[in-house]
Design an enzyme around this catalytic site. Structure first.
Site, PDB file in Angstrom:
ATOM      1  N   GLU A 162       0.329  -1.016  -0.079  1.00 14.98           N
ATOM      2  CA  GLU A 162      -0.222   0.127   0.238  1.00 14.98           C
ATOM      3  C   GLU A 162       0.797   1.460  -0.212  1.00 14.98           C
ATOM      4  O   GLU A 162       0.373   2.316   0.622  1.00 14.98           O
ATOM      5  CB  GLU A 162      -1.354  -0.370   1.034  1.00 14.98           C
ATOM      6  CG  GLU A 162      -1.902  -1.249   1.218  1.00 14.98           C
ATOM      7  CD  GLU A 162      -3.225  -1.151   0.762  1.00 14.98           C
ATOM      8  OE1 GLU A 162      -4.040  -0.231   0.773  1.00 14.98           O
ATOM      9  OE2 GLU A 162      -3.769  -2.236   0.659  1.00 14.98           O
ATOM     10  N   HIS A 230      -3.712   1.757   7.696  1.00 14.45           N
ATOM     11  CA  HIS A 230      -2.549   2.379   7.486  1.00 14.45           C
ATOM     12  C   HIS A 230      -1.413   2.596   8.630  1.00 14.45           C
ATOM     13  O   HIS A 230      -1.723   2.745   9.628  1.00 14.45           O
ATOM     14  CB  HIS A 230      -2.208   3.060   6.481  1.00 14.45           C
ATOM     15  CG  HIS A 230      -2.894   2.900   5.098  1.00 14.45           C
ATOM     16  ND1 HIS A 230      -3.640   3.719   4.297  1.00 14.45           N
ATOM     17  CD2 HIS A 230      -2.692   1.238   4.114  1.00 14.45           C
ATOM     18  CE1 HIS A 230      -3.840   2.689   3.407  1.00 14.45           C
ATOM     19  NE2 HIS A 230      -3.776   1.759   3.403  1.00 14.45           N
ATOM     20  N   CYS A 347      -2.382  11.136   3.994  1.00  7.09           N
ATOM     21  CA  CYS A 347      -2.595  10.334   3.016  1.00  7.09           C
ATOM     22  C   CYS A 347      -2.496  10.613   2.253  1.00  7.09           C
ATOM     23  O   CYS A 347      -2.739  10.439   0.368  1.00  7.09           O
ATOM     24  CB  CYS A 347      -4.540   9.672   3.519  1.00  7.09           C
ATOM     25  SG  CYS A 347      -4.357   9.168   4.373  1.00  7.09           S
TER      26      CYS A 347
HETATM   27  O1  SUG Z   1      -7.905   2.799   1.321  1.00 13.50           O
HETATM   28  N1  SUG Z   1     -10.171   5.020   1.973  1.00 13.50           N
HETATM   29  C1  SUG Z   1      -8.383   4.464   1.880  1.00 13.50           C
HETATM   30  C2  SUG Z   1      -8.157   5.655   3.168  1.00 13.50           C
HETATM   31  C3  SUG Z   1      -6.509   5.504   2.056  1.00 13.50           C
HETATM   32  C4  SUG Z   1      -5.707   6.920   2.880  1.00 13.50           C
HETATM   33  N2  SUG Z   1      -4.704   6.545   2.819  1.00 13.50           N
HETATM   34  C5  SUG Z   1      -4.021   6.716   3.537  1.00 13.50           C
HETATM   35  N3  SUG Z   1      -4.218   6.225   5.360  1.00 13.50           N
HETATM   36  N4  SUG Z   1      -2.670   6.772   3.627  1.00 13.50           N
HETATM   37  C6  SUG Z   1      -8.717   2.948   1.648  1.00 13.50           C
HETATM   38  O2  SUG Z   1      -9.326   2.918   2.672  1.00 13.50           O
HETATM   39  C7  SUG Z   1     -13.002   4.190   1.215  1.00 13.50           C
HETATM   40  C8  SUG Z   1     -13.642   4.820  -0.617  1.00 13.50           C
HETATM   41  C9  SUG Z   1     -14.887   4.241  -0.057  1.00 13.50           C
HETATM   42  O3  SUG Z   1     -15.118   3.148   0.939  1.00 13.50           O
HETATM   43  O4  SUG Z   1     -15.328   3.599  -0.700  1.00 13.50           O
HETATM   44  C10 SUG Z   1     -11.747   4.493   0.700  1.00 13.50           C
HETATM   45  O5  SUG Z   1     -10.756   3.447  -0.631  1.00 13.50           O
END
Ligand code: SUG
Length: 418
Positions: A162, A230, A347
């Site tokens: 990731e 993460h 993020c």
């Molecule tokens: O991968 N949310 C992302 C958020 C990512 C955050 N990134 C970091 N922490 N670096 C994830 O969970 C939600 C999309 C939805 O549910 O429609 C989403 O993908």
């Protein structure tokens, strides 16, 4: 080479919506089915970039991906109109906005060949994110075409990767050789551990990192189970400062000892669970702040509004700054639309330490370019997307037209459009 930290923010795409696609991401799950506001979301992201420019930081962008992803649906032997609802939602997600998950980056001072290496993340654990990588690869190959960079394709499945959300770099200063820390998960209670150790090791080998200055650290099961899907939800590092929650790592004492051995000047700021619970840390995204070095040399934390609104968190921060801790300045930004899907200020950005002169200038932004982007967003991004609208073909047409307008404004037509 004048090496600077450059923050590449993902522009929040016109299809931004709340479909609850990420189990283990508590905010996204809680908001599943809510109406989203893509225009406001993208303008919030732009305002964050403006604030970073005003602080004297170098700012760049990554572009929204083409959504829905027709190529992916074709590979699944369907198309948007015919696809079942869960595939429609997965094909439409604007999740590429969270640029910290685009790639893992090892700046030139850390690598065996003196070039900056980037490995595109495969994001295989979540279906809606597993199809981001081809477009990410295309954008990174364009932005980092200079010989100073090596852009690697993703690690093959099933080893989940990731990207920089699970990587920290500690160093006396950005331009000097650093200690790279790869954080992986093994178990996460009811939730998946998205970052595999084999993926971390493969990336470290590809980047030709010095094994003696590379650490592989396990994220605690408690953190993943509490919603830290993460590492960057419970820890962040910048130059010589590591800022982490007491319960972030499976073996914090072992990790800190290794870090002190490799970088004696490291400053470890650990927030005790007795002062800020894991739940408050995750709900407020205290650690999903951007920890940056200002031009004057002091460390600043760029925090989401939710951190100021959480009393335990704000009290801890005030005491830290008043007590002359390594973090000297707090900046608060409003990224609520992204936060509601579990994505905070950190993020939304991918950090690359490089000479800005080696980046394709179309990816770098100043205030004037952000004005142009904001104009396109204001004119073309949907104001709202209700959950039951994702099958609406008129809406899909508007989403596709909106991205095309942005590429036109940024002189990227014919490069990353498909
Ligand atoms: O991968 N949310 C992302 C958020 C990512 C955050 N990134 C970091 N922490 N670096 C994830 O969970 C939600 C999309 C939805 O549910 O429609 C989403 O993908």
């Amino acid at each position: 080479m004048a090496l600077r930290e450059i923050n590449f923010d993902g522009i929040i795409g016109p299809s931004h919506n709340y479909a609850g696609l990420s189990p283990g991401n508590l905010a996204a799950t809680r908001n599943a089915g809510a109406a989203s506001h893509p225009r406001a979301a993208a303008l919030q992201g732009i305002a964050k970039m403006r604030a970073n420019l005003a602080l004297g930081l170098v700012q760049a962008i990554l572009l929204p991906h083409p959504r829905p992803d027709h190529r992916w649906l074709k590979a699944l032997a369907t198309d948007y109109a015919a696809a079942p609802p869960h595939l429609k939602a997965q094909a439409l997600s604007a999740s590429a906005m969270w640029a910290a998950n685009a790639a893992t980056v090892s700046p030139a001072p850390d690598t065996g060949d003196g070039r900056c290496h980037l490995s595109v993340a495969n994001l295989v654990t979540m279906p809606h994110r597993s199809h981001e990588w081809p477009e990410t690869l295309a954008q990174l190959q364009l932005a980092f075409a200079h010989e100073h960079f090596v852009v690697h394709p993703p690690v093959p499945p099933p080893f989940g990767d990731e990207g920089a959300a699970n990587q920290m770099r500690l160093t006396a200063s950005h331009g000097e050789a650093g200690v790279e820390v790869f954080v992986y998960g093994v178990t996460g209670g009811p939730f998946p551990a998205r970052q595999h150790r084999d993926a971390c090791e493969a990336v470290a080998r590809a980047h030709r990192l010095d094994p003696a200055r590379t650490l592989f650290v396990q994220q605690s099961e408690a953190a993943i189970a509490a919603g830290a899907f993460h590492n960057d939800v419970v820890a962040v590092a910048n130059e010589r400062v590591l800022f982490a929650h007491e319960q972030a790592f499976a073996d914090p004492a072992g990790f800190y000892a290794d870090l002190r051995r490799l970088l004696p000047e490291v400053e470890i700021v650990e927030v005790p669970a007795a002062q800020v619970s894991l739940q408050d840390a995750i709900a407020s995204y205290l650690f999903n702040a951007q920890l940056v070095t200002l031009p004057g040399g002091e460390a600043a934390l760029i925090l989401p509004e939710e951190a100021r609104a959480t009393p335990s968190v704000w009290n801890w921060l005030q005491a830290h700054v008043a007590g002359n801790g390594p973090i000297r300045r707090l900046e608060v930004v409003d990224v609520r639309e992204s936060m509601a899907n579990g994505g905070g200020p950190a993020c939304l950005r991918l950090r690359v330490v490089a000479d800005p002169a080696t980046i394709d200038p179309r990816f770098l932004v100043d205030d004037a370019k952000l004005d142009r982007i904001a104009e396109v967003v204001s004119a073309h991004w949907p104001e709202t997307i209700a959950h039951d609208a994702i099958g609406d073909m008129d809406l899909i047409g508007r989403i596709e037209a909106a991205r095309a307008e942005l590429l036109k404004a940024l002189d990227l037509v014919g490069f990353i459009d498909r």
